[in-house]
Design a protein around this motif. Structure first.
Motif, PDB file in Angstrom:
ATOM      1  N   LEU A 107      11.472   2.679  60.747  1.00 45.78           N
ATOM      2  CA  LEU A 107      10.860   2.200  59.503  1.00 45.78           C
ATOM      3  C   LEU A 107      10.276   3.356  58.709  1.00 45.78           C
ATOM      4  O   LEU A 107      10.372   3.394  57.474  1.00 45.78           O
ATOM      5  CB  LEU A 107       9.771   1.163  59.825  1.00 45.78           C
ATOM      6  CG  LEU A 107      10.229  -0.047  60.655  1.00 45.78           C
ATOM      7  CD1 LEU A 107       9.037  -0.902  61.045  1.00 45.78           C
ATOM      8  CD2 LEU A 107      11.243  -0.866  59.859  1.00 45.78           C
ATOM      9  N   GLU A 108       9.674   4.303  59.405  1.00 46.04           N
ATOM     10  CA  GLU A 108       9.112   5.488  58.738  1.00 46.04           C
ATOM     11  C   GLU A 108      10.210   6.352  58.136  1.00 46.04           C
ATOM     12  O   GLU A 108      10.051   6.926  57.055  1.00 46.04           O
ATOM     13  CB  GLU A 108       8.276   6.299  59.730  1.00 46.04           C
ATOM     14  CG  GLU A 108       6.989   5.597  60.163  1.00 46.04           C
ATOM     15  CD  GLU A 108       6.271   6.328  61.282  1.00 46.04           C
ATOM     16  OE1 GLU A 108       6.904   7.215  61.922  1.00 46.04           O
ATOM     17  OE2 GLU A 108       5.091   6.022  61.533  1.00 46.04           O
ATOM     18  N   ASN A 109      11.337   6.433  58.835  1.00 45.61           N
ATOM     19  CA  ASN A 109      12.443   7.268  58.353  1.00 45.61           C
ATOM     20  C   ASN A 109      13.034   6.780  57.037  1.00 45.61           C
ATOM     21  O   ASN A 109      13.593   7.580  56.276  1.00 45.61           O
ATOM     22  CB  ASN A 109      13.560   7.333  59.405  1.00 45.61           C
ATOM     23  CG  ASN A 109      13.266   8.379  60.463  1.00 45.61           C
ATOM     24  OD1 ASN A 109      12.290   9.110  60.382  1.00 45.61           O
ATOM     25  ND2 ASN A 109      14.117   8.449  61.483  1.00 45.61           N
ATOM     26  N   VAL A 110      12.938   5.466  56.783  1.00 46.55           N
ATOM     27  CA  VAL A 110      13.473   4.936  55.525  1.00 46.55           C
ATOM     28  C   VAL A 110      12.381   4.835  54.450  1.00 46.55           C
ATOM     29  O   VAL A 110      12.622   4.287  53.371  1.00 46.55           O
ATOM     30  CB  VAL A 110      14.140   3.557  55.731  1.00 46.55           C
ATOM     31  CG1 VAL A 110      15.345   3.693  56.648  1.00 46.55           C
ATOM     32  CG2 VAL A 110      13.161   2.518  56.262  1.00 46.55           C
ATOM     33  N   GLY A 111      11.195   5.341  54.768  1.00 42.25           N
ATOM     34  CA  GLY A 111      10.139   5.416  53.755  1.00 42.25           C
ATOM     35  C   GLY A 111       9.438   4.114  53.454  1.00 42.25           C
ATOM     36  O   GLY A 111       8.913   3.922  52.350  1.00 42.25           O
ATOM     37  N   MET A 112       9.390   3.205  54.414  1.00 44.72           N
ATOM     38  CA  MET A 112       8.691   1.941  54.196  1.00 44.72           C
ATOM     39  C   MET A 112       7.194   2.174  54.033  1.00 44.72           C
ATOM     40  O   MET A 112       6.618   3.084  54.635  1.00 44.72           O
ATOM     41  CB  MET A 112       8.954   0.990  55.376  1.00 44.72           C
ATOM     42  CG  MET A 112       8.351  -0.399  55.212  1.00 44.72           C
ATOM     43  SD  MET A 112       8.642  -1.491  56.635  1.00 44.72           S
ATOM     44  CE  MET A 112      10.357  -1.945  56.347  1.00 44.72           C
ATOM     45  N   ASP A 113       6.567   1.344  53.232  1.00 49.29           N
ATOM     46  CA  ASP A 113       5.128   1.426  52.989  1.00 49.29           C
ATOM     47  C   ASP A 113       4.356   1.274  54.297  1.00 49.29           C
ATOM     48  O   ASP A 113       4.698   0.447  55.140  1.00 49.29           O
ATOM     49  CB  ASP A 113       4.726   0.335  51.986  1.00 49.29           C
ATOM     50  CG  ASP A 113       3.238   0.271  51.754  1.00 49.29           C
ATOM     51  OD1 ASP A 113       2.600  -0.628  52.331  1.00 49.29           O
ATOM     52  OD2 ASP A 113       2.724   1.123  51.025  1.00 49.29           O
ATOM     53  N   ARG A 114       3.275   2.076  54.457  1.00 52.42           N
ATOM     54  CA  ARG A 114       2.516   2.087  55.698  1.00 52.42           C
ATOM     55  C   ARG A 114       1.992   0.705  56.074  1.00 52.42           C
ATOM     56  O   ARG A 114       2.065   0.298  57.232  1.00 52.42           O
ATOM     57  CB  ARG A 114       1.365   3.093  55.589  1.00 52.42           C
ATOM     58  CG  ARG A 114       0.365   3.085  56.747  1.00 52.42           C
ATOM     59  CD  ARG A 114       0.989   3.186  58.124  1.00 52.42           C
ATOM     60  NE  ARG A 114       1.848   4.356  58.283  1.00 52.42           N
ATOM     61  CZ  ARG A 114       2.558   4.621  59.381  1.00 52.42           C
ATOM     62  NH1 ARG A 114       2.570   3.741  60.365  1.00 52.42           N
ATOM     63  NH2 ARG A 114       3.289   5.691  59.466  1.00 52.42           N
ATOM     64  N   ALA A 116       3.237  -2.164  55.282  1.00 53.27           N
ATOM     65  CA  ALA A 116       4.382  -2.989  55.671  1.00 53.27           C
ATOM     66  C   ALA A 116       4.851  -2.621  57.083  1.00 53.27           C
ATOM     67  O   ALA A 116       5.228  -3.500  57.876  1.00 53.27           O
ATOM     68  CB  ALA A 116       5.526  -2.832  54.676  1.00 53.27           C
ATOM     69  N   ILE A 117       4.819  -1.321  57.394  1.00 51.11           N
ATOM     70  CA  ILE A 117       5.180  -0.865  58.739  1.00 51.11           C
ATOM     71  C   ILE A 117       4.230  -1.451  59.774  1.00 51.11           C
ATOM     72  O   ILE A 117       4.647  -1.969  60.813  1.00 51.11           O
ATOM     73  CB  ILE A 117       5.171   0.677  58.825  1.00 51.11           C
ATOM     74  CG1 ILE A 117       6.323   1.272  58.014  1.00 51.11           C
ATOM     75  CG2 ILE A 117       5.257   1.138  60.282  1.00 51.11           C
ATOM     76  CD1 ILE A 117       6.336   2.788  57.970  1.00 51.11           C
ATOM     77  N   ASN A 118       2.926  -1.389  59.479  1.00 52.35           N
ATOM     78  CA  ASN A 118       1.936  -1.907  60.415  1.00 52.35           C
ATOM     79  C   ASN A 118       2.131  -3.404  60.661  1.00 52.35           C
ATOM     80  O   ASN A 118       2.008  -3.878  61.793  1.00 52.35           O
ATOM     81  CB  ASN A 118       0.516  -1.632  59.900  1.00 52.35           C
ATOM     82  CG  ASN A 118       0.173  -0.149  59.931  1.00 52.35           C
ATOM     83  OD1 ASN A 118       0.783   0.625  60.679  1.00 52.35           O
ATOM     84  ND2 ASN A 118      -0.803   0.264  59.136  1.00 52.35           N
ATOM     85  N   ARG A 119       2.431  -4.140  59.599  1.00 48.93           N
ATOM     86  CA  ARG A 119       2.649  -5.579  59.741  1.00 48.93           C
ATOM     87  C   ARG A 119       3.876  -5.856  60.608  1.00 48.93           C
ATOM     88  O   ARG A 119       3.868  -6.737  61.465  1.00 48.93           O
ATOM     89  CB  ARG A 119       2.824  -6.238  58.363  1.00 48.93           C
ATOM     90  CG  ARG A 119       1.537  -6.423  57.577  1.00 48.93           C
ATOM     91  CD  ARG A 119       1.727  -7.394  56.417  1.00 48.93           C
ATOM     92  NE  ARG A 119       2.772  -6.977  55.486  1.00 48.93           N
ATOM     93  CZ  ARG A 119       2.576  -6.150  54.456  1.00 48.93           C
ATOM     94  NH1 ARG A 119       1.362  -5.649  54.219  1.00 48.93           N
ATOM     95  NH2 ARG A 119       3.577  -5.826  53.653  1.00 48.93           N
ATOM     96  N   ARG A 120       4.940  -5.096  60.356  1.00 47.99           N
ATOM     97  CA  ARG A 120       6.186  -5.298  61.102  1.00 47.99           C
ATOM     98  C   ARG A 120       6.004  -4.938  62.580  1.00 47.99           C
ATOM     99  O   ARG A 120       6.470  -5.665  63.459  1.00 47.99           O
ATOM    100  CB  ARG A 120       7.299  -4.435  60.492  1.00 47.99           C
ATOM    101  CG  ARG A 120       8.658  -4.542  61.181  1.00 47.99           C
ATOM    102  CD  ARG A 120       9.236  -5.934  61.097  1.00 47.99           C
ATOM    103  NE  ARG A 120      10.626  -5.973  61.564  1.00 47.99           N
ATOM    104  CZ  ARG A 120      11.226  -7.067  62.012  1.00 47.99           C
ATOM    105  NH1 ARG A 120      10.561  -8.219  62.056  1.00 47.99           N
ATOM    106  NH2 ARG A 120      12.482  -7.014  62.409  1.00 47.99           N
TER     107      ARG A 120
END
Length: 369
Positions: A107-114, A116-120
Motif C-alpha cells: 500500500l505504501e509503494n503505491v502511495g496510498m494516504d497514510r 487509508a493505509i492505517n484503516r486497511r
C-alpha cells in the motif's frame, strides 16, 4: 468491458508449454478458472503444478501459449503489471518490519494516504484474527500466525487473483488443519479467485471447489473433489487421490472382470475381453457380512488377516478365497466390527458393490500411454 460475475471464466490458460532445454515441464495445458472459484493444482513433486502457477504469475514465462485474466491477455506481462497477490510456503515476510508494516508494504509503494493505509491494515488484522500482534515482528509469531500475516499482505491491495504456493506445508499437522479452514473461510468472505498449489490430497479435497490433478506436465483430470475421488478417469488419479486397492485381473464383458476364477460385476470399462487389467476399489467400499450370509453378485468368502485400530475404523487385511495370495485392504467401522464380531483369523463374506469396482488397463513400463 462488462464486469465478470461469479461463474464466468476469469482466468483462461490456453495451450501452455514450458520447456527447460529438451525437457517439457508443461505440455499443452488448457484450463478455465471461474470468477470467485477456489482451485487446487494437485500432484506429486515434479508434476508441473508450481511451474504452471509461476507462469500465471509471470515469475517464469511459458515457452508458448497464452494466459488471460479478466479478458486481458497477460501472457508476456511482468509480474508487477499483473493483478494478483501471492503467498509462498516460506511466508517471505520482511523480518525487520513489524506485522503492520509488512501488511502495509504494498500500500505504501503505491502511495496510498497514510490514514487509508492505517484503516486497511486494521481491517486486515481483524480479518485474520491478529489485531493484538500489529507491533510484533515475524520472529515473535508462530508459523500459523506468520502465514496469516502473509495472507493479509497478499490481499491488502484487493487483487483479482490470489495465488498460494504450498502455503501450509511448513506447518505442523494440527495447525495446518485449523488454518486450511481459516483460509477457505477468508476466501469465501472476499470472493477472490484463488489458485493453490499443493501435494497434499487431503488439503485439496477439504479446500477446493475444483481440483486440477497433474502428472508429468499434463492435466490428468479436472473436477470437484467428490468427482475426482469417486470418478477417477485414470489409474494415476485413482491411486493418487485417497487410498486404493489395486488387484490384478482380466477384462471379461463390457461391465464385468475376472478376479482369479471369479467374475465380478463392475463399472463399464470398454476394454477388450481377455486384456490385462487393474481392478481398483477403495477400502471403505468393502462391505463385511456374516459368514454364510445372503449372497449377492459380488460376494466372496475371505479370511481376516491383520487388524489395525485407527479410531473411527479398523484397517483390515483380507486374503484367501477368490483373492488367492492377493491382499485386499478394507476399512471396517467400529460398529461393523462389534456387530459381526470380526477378529483376525476369522472367515467372513464380503461384498464389493459393482458401482464401486473400477477397471483400468494394466500398463506396464514401456507400454504406450
Amino acid at each position: 468491458m462488462a464486469k465478470l460475475t461469479q461463474g464466468d471464466a476469469y482466468l483462461r490458460v490456453r495451450n501452455l508449454y514450458k520447456a527447460f532445454g529438451d525437457f517439457y515441464a508443461l505440455k499443452d495445458i488448457s484450463l478455465d478458472i471461474k470468477q470467485g472459484e477456489f482451485v487446487c493444482f494437485l500432484g506429486p513433486s515434479g508434476c508441473g503444478k508450481t511451474t504452471l502457477l509461476r507462469a500465471i504469475a509471470g515469475l517464469d514465462l511459458q515457452t508458448s501459449g497464452t494466459v488471460e485474466q479478466d479478458g486481458r491477455d497477460i501472457s508476456v506481462l511482468p509480474p508487477a503489471e499483473r493483478d494478483f497477490g501471492i503467498v509462498f510456503q516460506s511466508y517471505a515476510l520482511f523480518p525487520n518490519l513489524t506485522v503492520e508494516k509488512n501488511i502495509a508494504f504494498g500500500l505504501e509503494n503505491v502511495g496510498m494516504d497514510r490514514s487509508a493505509i492505517n484503516r486497511r491494515v486494521t481491517e486486515l488484522l481483524d480479518l485474520i484474527g491478529l489485531p493484538e500482534q500489529a507491533k510484533k515482528y515475524p520472529a515473535q509469531l508462530s508459523g500459523g500466525q506468520q502465514q496469516r500475516v502473509a495472507l493479509a499482505r497478499a490481499i491488502a491491495m484487493s487483487p483479482g487473483l490470489l495465488l498460494l504456493d504450498e502455503p501450509l506445508s511448513a506447518l505442523d499437522a494440527k495447525v495446518r488443519v485449523h488454518l486450511r479452514h481459516e483460509v477457505k473461510d477468508l476466501q469465501r468472505k472476499l470472493g477472490v479467485t484463488t489458485v493453490m498449489v499443493t501435494h497434499d490430497q487431503e488439503e485439496a479435497l477439504a479446500m477446493a471447489d475444483r481440483i486440477v490433478v497433474m502428472n508429468h506436465g499434463v492435466i490428468e483430470q479436472v473436477g470437484e473433489p467428490t468427482e475426482v475421488y469417486r470418478e477417477p478417469v485414470s489409474l494415476f488419479v485413482a491411486d493418487f487421490i485417497g487410498e486404493m486397492n489395486r488387484l490384478p485381473g482380466e477384462a471379461a464383458g463390457r461391465d464385468t472382470c475376472k478376479l482369479g476364477n471369479m467374475t465380478l460385476n463392475c463399472r463399464e470399462h470398454g476394454l477388450a475381453k481377455g486384456s490385462r487389467v487393474v481392478i481398483a476399489l477403495r477400502p471403505e467400499d468393502v462391505i463385511p457380512t456374516a459368514q454364510g450370509g445372503a449372497a449377492s453378485g459380488n460376494s466372496l468368502p475371505v479370511a481376516i488377516g491383520d487388524m489395525e485400530f485407527l479410531g473411527s475404523f479398523w484397517r483390515t487385511t483380507l486374503t484367501g478365497g477368490a483373492l488367492g495370495d492377493v491382499e485386499l485392504t478394507a476399512q471396517f467401522s467400529i460398529n461393523a466390527v462389534r456387530r459381526l464380531s470380526l477378529a483376525a483369523g476369522e472367515k467372513i463374506t464380503i461384498e464389493l458393490p459393482a458401482d464401486r469396482v473400477r477397471v483400468f488397463a494394466d500398463k506396464k513400463p514401456g507400454d504406450q500411454a
